[in-house]
Design an enzyme around this catalytic site. Structure first.
Site, PDB file in Angstrom:
ATOM      1  N   ASP A  62       0.887  -1.165   0.000  1.00 11.86           N
ATOM      2  CA  ASP A  62       0.000   0.000   0.000  1.00 11.86           C
ATOM      3  C   ASP A  62       0.922   1.210   0.000  1.00 11.86           C
ATOM      4  OD1 ASP A  62      -2.084   1.832   0.258  1.00 11.86           O
ATOM      5  OD2 ASP A  62      -2.160   1.626   2.436  1.00 11.86           O
ATOM      6  N   GLU A  84      -1.451  -1.595  -4.420  1.00 11.91           N
ATOM      7  CA  GLU A  84      -2.699  -0.823  -4.494  1.00 11.91           C
ATOM      8  C   GLU A  84      -2.485   0.384  -5.387  1.00 11.91           C
ATOM      9  OE1 GLU A  84      -5.379   1.781  -1.475  1.00 11.91           O
ATOM     10  OE2 GLU A  84      -4.960  -0.264  -0.821  1.00 11.91           O
ATOM     11  N   ASP A 118      -2.350   0.799   7.607  1.00 13.09           N
ATOM     12  CA  ASP A 118      -1.693   0.822   6.302  1.00 13.09           C
ATOM     13  C   ASP A 118      -1.049  -0.532   6.016  1.00 13.09           C
ATOM     14  OD1 ASP A 118      -1.706   3.866   5.404  1.00 13.09           O
ATOM     15  OD2 ASP A 118      -1.341   3.784   7.556  1.00 13.09           O
TER      16      ASP A 118
END
Length: 192
Positions: free
Chosen positions: A11, A71, A144
């Site tokens: 991410d 992502e 996260d």
């Protein structure tokens, strides 16, 4: 075909980069690690990008992932935020591509849908589902890292499907699939 593989999920972010790793063996997932790279204490944006690159390389060299799931930046209204996220993602992708690791990009909604069945799920819902799926004892304070882990799990769920997102096996594949994102070098002055 390899019966065991490791998937690194990322991410990307310039404040926190979250990541998670899973091992897939005989079509079953096993949790390896999740963590985050804290970048907020570094004021220089270029130092942050350098650290993202170095940490991604370190993860690759330590765990030898077979694939990377990342992502994709969320398209919001703040252009500066998008630019920063895109740079962070690009640097993480460059690290993987430099080691010849195939990369697949997933939109946040697709990741949430794969994990929870709801493309509008909250970070907390995604984290709790991952906790249940992978038997995690506890969840981190910042989510996260679970977002990075979610990208890896999403990739596992989508493996073998014909359309799983944008996938790149190296620089040549990236350039071939994204001709508008790559500028041709200009000829030296005087040459045409």
């Amino acid at each position: 075909m390899k019966s065991e593989k490791i998937i690194l999920g990322i991410d990307p972010g310039t404040t926190i980069m979250g990541f998670g790793l899973i091992k897939v063996q005989n079509k079953k997932m096993e949790f390896l690690q999740l963590n985050e790279l804290q970048l907020s204490k570094y004021p220089d944006p270029y130092i942050k990008l350098k650290l993202i690159f170095e940490r991604t390389i370190e993860l690759i060299d330590t765990y030898n992932p077979d694939e990377i799931a990342i992502e994709a930046p969320f398209f919001g209204k703040n252009v500066q935020s998008m630019l920063k996220l895109g740079r962070a993602q690009g640097v993480a992708m460059a690290a993987g591509l430099s080691r010849q690791i195939p990369i697949t990009e997933y939109l946040p909604k697709k990741i949430k849908m794969a994990i929870t069945g709801n493309g509008n799920a909250s970070k907390e819902q995604v984290a709790r589902m991952l906790q249940s799926l992978l038997n995690l004892k506890s969840l981190p304070k910042n989510l996260d890292s679970t977002d990075g882990l979610a990208a890896a799990v999403c990739h596992f769920y989508n493996s073998g499907r014909t359309e799983i997102g944008k996938s790149y096996s190296g620089w040549e594949a990236f350039v071939k699939q994204n001709p508008k994102k790559v500028k041709s070098p200009r000829p030296p002055k005087g040459e045409v």
